[in-house]
Write an enzyme that holds these catalytic residues in place. Structure first.
Site, PDB file in Angstrom:
ATOM      1  N   GLY A 161       0.821  -1.205   0.000  1.00 31.08           N
ATOM      2  CA  GLY A 161       0.000   0.000   0.000  1.00 31.08           C
ATOM      3  C   GLY A 161       0.854   1.254   0.000  1.00 31.08           C
ATOM      4  CG  HIS A 216       0.554   0.463   7.230  1.00 31.07           C
ATOM      5  ND1 HIS A 216       1.655  -0.153   7.788  1.00 31.07           N
ATOM      6  CD2 HIS A 216       1.053   1.475   6.464  1.00 31.07           C
ATOM      7  CE1 HIS A 216       2.759   0.483   7.382  1.00 31.07           C
ATOM      8  NE2 HIS A 216       2.424   1.465   6.568  1.00 31.07           N
ATOM      9  CD  GLU A 217      -0.638   2.309   3.109  1.00 32.59           C
ATOM     10  OE1 GLU A 217      -0.262   3.487   3.082  1.00 32.59           O
ATOM     11  OE2 GLU A 217       0.153   1.355   3.163  1.00 32.59           O
ATOM     12  CD  GLN A 224       3.708   5.697   2.596  1.00 30.57           C
ATOM     13  OE1 GLN A 224       2.691   5.130   2.221  1.00 30.57           O
ATOM     14  NE2 GLN A 224       4.800   5.035   2.946  1.00 30.57           N
ATOM     15  CB  CYS A 233       6.420   1.737   6.759  1.00 33.73           C
ATOM     16  SG  CYS A 233       5.773   3.310   6.169  1.00 33.73           S
ATOM     17  CG  LEU A 234       6.855   1.120   0.454  1.00 31.75           C
ATOM     18  CD1 LEU A 234       6.028   1.470  -0.771  1.00 31.75           C
ATOM     19  CD2 LEU A 234       7.988   0.169   0.079  1.00 31.75           C
ATOM     20  CG  HIS A 286       1.169   6.226   6.021  1.00 32.62           C
ATOM     21  ND1 HIS A 286       2.383   6.720   6.468  1.00 32.62           N
ATOM     22  CD2 HIS A 286       1.410   4.951   5.645  1.00 32.62           C
ATOM     23  CE1 HIS A 286       3.301   5.762   6.356  1.00 32.62           C
ATOM     24  NE2 HIS A 286       2.740   4.690   5.871  1.00 32.62           N
TER      25      HIS A 286
END
Ligand code: NI
Length: 177
Positions: free
Chosen positions: A46, A136-137, A51, A94-95, A140
């Site tokens: 995701g 998770h997203e 991000q 996480c990216l 963010h």
């Protein structure tokens, strides 16, 4: 379509509250498509718009397995309506925080309302990895990161490491852009 640079810790944008999307237009669809391409390339499950440096309430997700057909999802202004009673433990990455993984327990199922890529109001029931990824997203979008689930001590160690890397200009992951 284009690959977008992914921002990483300690970029302060990651702590910003993303704002609602007011209009689903071609520019937003292009951004969503670029985010999907960036996510597949990374690779990740995701990606939130913040991000890639754009703090708006837009996320993309694909929780399909490696050998399955792609199932890209675009969620605009997502809102969780209901969280299931059972918890699911998953080691999340996480990216924006390369090479860090955190075991997190979250509700294992949920119901979410969002606008899709065409701006239509949709509802989705999710469980398993998809439910984890959606939470998770959405975190963010609210400036919340996986390291916030750690003790303060562990979190501080990670943040210090990333600050130092940013100062010395080393990028352990190579270029994400
Ligand atoms: Ni993330």
């Amino acid at each position: 379509m284009a690959l977008l640079p992914i921002i990483t810790l300690p970029n302060p944008l990651l702590r910003k509250m993303s704002v609602r999307v007011e209009r689903v237009d071609d520019a937003l669809r292009r951004l969503a498509d670029d985010m999907l391409e960036t996510m597949y390339e990374a690779p990740g499950v995701g990606l939130a718009a913040v991000q890639v440096g754009i703090p708006r309430r837009l996320i993309v997700i694909d929780a399909s397995g490696k050998d399955e057909e792609r199932r890209p999802l675009v969620l605009i202004n997502p809102e969780i309506l209901e969280l299931g009673p059972d918890m699911r433990l998953h080691e999340e990455g996480c990216l924006s925080i390369p090479d860090v993984r955190v075991e997190i327990e979250r509700p294992g199922s949920l119901r979410v309302r969002y606008l899709d890529r065409e701006g239509k109001l949709k509802e989705l029931r999710a469980e398993g990895l998809l439910a984890t990824a959606i939470q998770h997203e959405i975190d963010h979008l609210n400036g919340r990161l996986i390291i916030d689930f750690l003790s303060r001590l562990k979190r501080d160690i990670i943040v210090r490491k990333f600050k130092k890397q940013a100062r010395t200009g080393s990028d352990p992951q190579g270029l994400t852009a």
